[in-house]
Design a protein around this motif. Structure first.
Motif, PDB file in Angstrom:
ATOM      1  N   PHE A 232       0.830  -1.212   0.000  1.00  0.00           N
ATOM      2  CA  PHE A 232       0.000   0.000   0.000  1.00  0.00           C
ATOM      3  C   PHE A 232       0.864   1.262   0.000  1.00  0.00           C
ATOM      4  O   PHE A 232       0.497   2.269  -0.610  1.00  0.00           O
ATOM      5  CB  PHE A 232      -0.938  -0.002   1.198  1.00  0.00           C
TER       6      PHE A 232
ATOM      7  N   VAL B 276     -10.611  -0.084 -11.647  1.00  0.00           N
ATOM      8  CA  VAL B 276     -11.243  -1.039 -10.728  1.00  0.00           C
ATOM      9  C   VAL B 276     -10.360  -2.260 -10.480  1.00  0.00           C
ATOM     10  O   VAL B 276     -10.309  -2.779  -9.358  1.00  0.00           O
ATOM     11  CB  VAL B 276     -12.622  -1.478 -11.280  1.00  0.00           C
TER      12      VAL B 276
ATOM     13  N   ILE C 232      -7.675  -1.817  -7.748  1.00  0.00           N
ATOM     14  CA  ILE C 232      -8.391  -1.592  -6.493  1.00  0.00           C
ATOM     15  C   ILE C 232      -8.950  -2.913  -5.956  1.00  0.00           C
ATOM     16  O   ILE C 232      -8.873  -3.209  -4.761  1.00  0.00           O
ATOM     17  CB  ILE C 232      -9.531  -0.569  -6.695  1.00  0.00           C
ATOM     18  N   PHE C 233      -9.518  -3.723  -6.848  1.00  0.00           N
ATOM     19  CA  PHE C 233     -10.077  -5.018  -6.444  1.00  0.00           C
ATOM     20  C   PHE C 233      -8.985  -5.933  -5.890  1.00  0.00           C
ATOM     21  O   PHE C 233      -9.168  -6.584  -4.847  1.00  0.00           O
ATOM     22  CB  PHE C 233     -10.765  -5.680  -7.628  1.00  0.00           C
TER      23      PHE C 233
ATOM     24  N   LEU D  79      -6.038  -5.129  -4.580  1.00  0.00           N
ATOM     25  CA  LEU D  79      -5.579  -4.608  -3.284  1.00  0.00           C
ATOM     26  C   LEU D  79      -6.607  -4.865  -2.191  1.00  0.00           C
ATOM     27  O   LEU D  79      -6.251  -5.225  -1.058  1.00  0.00           O
ATOM     28  CB  LEU D  79      -5.297  -3.109  -3.401  1.00  0.00           C
ATOM     29  N   GLY D  80      -7.880  -4.699  -2.530  1.00  0.00           N
ATOM     30  CA  GLY D  80      -8.937  -4.970  -1.552  1.00  0.00           C
ATOM     31  C   GLY D  80      -8.966  -6.432  -1.135  1.00  0.00           C
ATOM     32  O   GLY D  80      -9.152  -6.747   0.051  1.00  0.00           O
ATOM     33  N   MET D  81      -8.774  -7.347  -2.088  1.00  0.00           N
ATOM     34  CA  MET D  81      -8.762  -8.770  -1.762  1.00  0.00           C
ATOM     35  C   MET D  81      -7.556  -9.139  -0.905  1.00  0.00           C
ATOM     36  O   MET D  81      -7.658  -9.975   0.002  1.00  0.00           O
ATOM     37  CB  MET D  81      -8.776  -9.600  -3.041  1.00  0.00           C
TER      38      MET D  81
ATOM     39  N   PHE E  10      -6.049  -7.113   1.234  1.00  0.00           N
ATOM     40  CA  PHE E  10      -6.373  -6.578   2.558  1.00  0.00           C
ATOM     41  C   PHE E  10      -7.380  -7.483   3.268  1.00  0.00           C
ATOM     42  O   PHE E  10      -7.232  -7.795   4.457  1.00  0.00           O
ATOM     43  CB  PHE E  10      -6.932  -5.163   2.409  1.00  0.00           C
ATOM     44  N   PHE E  11      -8.392  -7.919   2.544  1.00  0.00           N
ATOM     45  CA  PHE E  11      -9.420  -8.807   3.087  1.00  0.00           C
ATOM     46  C   PHE E  11      -8.813 -10.125   3.561  1.00  0.00           C
ATOM     47  O   PHE E  11      -9.120 -10.618   4.653  1.00  0.00           O
ATOM     48  CB  PHE E  11     -10.471  -9.055   2.008  1.00  0.00           C
TER      49      PHE E  11
ATOM     50  N   ASN F  25      -6.672  -9.735   6.763  1.00  0.00           N
ATOM     51  CA  ASN F  25      -7.532  -9.546   7.932  1.00  0.00           C
ATOM     52  C   ASN F  25      -8.227 -10.843   8.337  1.00  0.00           C
ATOM     53  O   ASN F  25      -8.407 -11.108   9.534  1.00  0.00           O
ATOM     54  CB  ASN F  25      -8.570  -8.459   7.641  1.00  0.00           C
TER      55      ASN F  25
END
Length: 288
Positions: free
Chosen positions: A214, A254, A257-258, A260-262, A264-265, A268
Motif C-alpha cells: 500500500f 477497478v 483496487i479489487f 488490493l482490496g482482496m 487486505f481482506f 484480515n
C-alpha cells in the motif's frame, strides 16, 4: 503449541484468507506463462497489441488501456511486481522487528529500554513524507531499493507486538528450566521462544508485506515509484492521470483496487482466524 494441521483446521476464516493469499502468490510466481497464455501468441502488454480503450470482451477479458495493452495481463504483471516489493520489505522488516523484539523482551532492563525507545521513535516518525523525499532523490530506483526503503519504516509495529508476547513467555516454567540446564540466551530464544511465537511472526510478516504494498501504491499514485516497472500503483496512476472513469473505461481503475482490496481482506481474515485459534474466549464465541 498447535501443529500446522491443527491451526489449519481451527478456523474457516484462516483457511479462506490463506487460500486467497496462496492464489495471488501462485499467479505472481507464474506471471510469465499466464501473460503468454493471455496473449495467445502475441505480447499483450506491448504497445498497440490491441485496439485501445476496449471494454471487457471475449479477447480482452478486462479490456485494454490507452495504448492497446491488455489490462488483465498488466494486472498480472503488476501483482507480481507489487508482491516482490512487499516480500523484500516484509522479510527485511520482519527480521529486524523479530530481532529487536526478542532481544528487548528477553533481556529486559536497559536493553529493553533502548530498543523499545528506538521502536517507539520509528512508530511516531511520519514515514510518508520521508519516503517521498527518499524516493524523489534516490537514483536508480528499482524494486529491491524501494523494498529496502519501505522496510526501514515498517519493522517497529511488529517489534512492539512480538515484544509483548516475549515478555509474557520469558517467565514460563520451560524457560526457567532451560536456564537451569545452562542453555545460552540465543539457544533459549531460538529453541524455546521462537517456535511458540511463529503465528505472531507470520502475521507480522503478512502485515508488513501488505503495508509495504500500500505504501508503494501511495508513492506510485503521486509519481515517485520505479516508473520502469509495472505494478498496481502505477496502474492506478495511469487510471487517474488518463481520467478513465470519466471516459467510462473503468477496468483500469477497478482492477488494481479489487486486487488490493482482496489482499487486505485476506490478511484480515488470517488475523481474525489466528486470534480465534489462540484466544480461548474468542474460540468459544466462534464455536471453534
Amino acid at each position: 503449541m498447535r501443529g500446522v494441521r491443527g491451526i489449519w483446521n481451527s478456523s474457516n476464516k484462516l483457511k479462506i484468507g490463506l487460500l486467497i493469499i496462496l492464489f495471488f502468490v501462485v499467479v505472481a510466481v507464474l506471471n510469465e506463462p499466464i501473460v503468454r497464455m493471455i496473449g495467445r501468441g502475441k505480447d499483450p502488454i506491448e504497445t498497440a497489441a490491441y485496439m485501445p480503450w476496449q471494454l471487457p470482451n471475449r479477447t480482452n477479458w478486462l479490456g485494454t488501456d490507452r495504448y492497446g495493452r491488455d489490462i488483465l495481463a498488466l494486472a498480472v504483471k503488476g501483482l507480481a511486481a507489487s508482491l516482490q516489493v512487499g516480500a523484500v520489505a516484509g522479510l527485511i522488516s520482519t527480521f529486524i522487528g523479530v530481532l529487536v523484539a526478542f532481544l528487548a523482551g528477553y533481556k529486559g532492563g536497559r536493553v529493553d529500554s533502548i530498543l523499545s525507545g528506538v521502536a517507539d521513535m520509528f512508530l511516531v516518525v511520519p514515514s510518508l513524507p520521508i519516503l517521498i523525499v527518499l524516493s524523489a532523490y534516490v537514483t536508480n530506483l528499482n524494486l529491491f531499493t524501494i523494498g529496502l526503503i519501505l522496510a526501514i519504516f515498517s519493522w517497529a509495529l511488529a517489534a512492539r507486538v512480538i515484544r509483548s508476547q516475549v515478555l509474557s513467555l520469558r517467565t514460563r516454567p520451560y524457560v526457567e528450566l532451560a536456564k537451569v540446564n545452562n542453555m545460552g540466551d540465543l539457544e533459549i530464544i531460538f529453541q524455546e521462544l521462537v517456535p511458540n511465537l511463529l503465528p505472531f511472526i507470520a502475521v507480522g510478516f503478512a502485515n508488513a508485506v501488505l503495508g509495504s504494498i500500500f505504501a508503494l501504491v501511495g508513492l506510485e499514485v503521486i509519481g515517485l515509484g520505479p516508473s520502469n516497472v509495472i505494478d498496481l500503483g502505477l496502474m492506478l496512476n495511469w487510471a487517474i492521470g488518463w481520467g478513465t472513469l470519466s471516459l467510462g473505461m473503468w477496468p483500469l481503475f477497478v482492477t488494481p483496487i479489487f486486487i488490493l482490496g482482496m489482499l487486505f481482506f485476506a490478511v484480515n481474515l488470517i488475523n481474525i482466524g489466528l486470534e480465534e485459534t489462540y484466544n480461548p474466549r474468542l474460540r468459544k464465541v466462534a464455536g471453534a
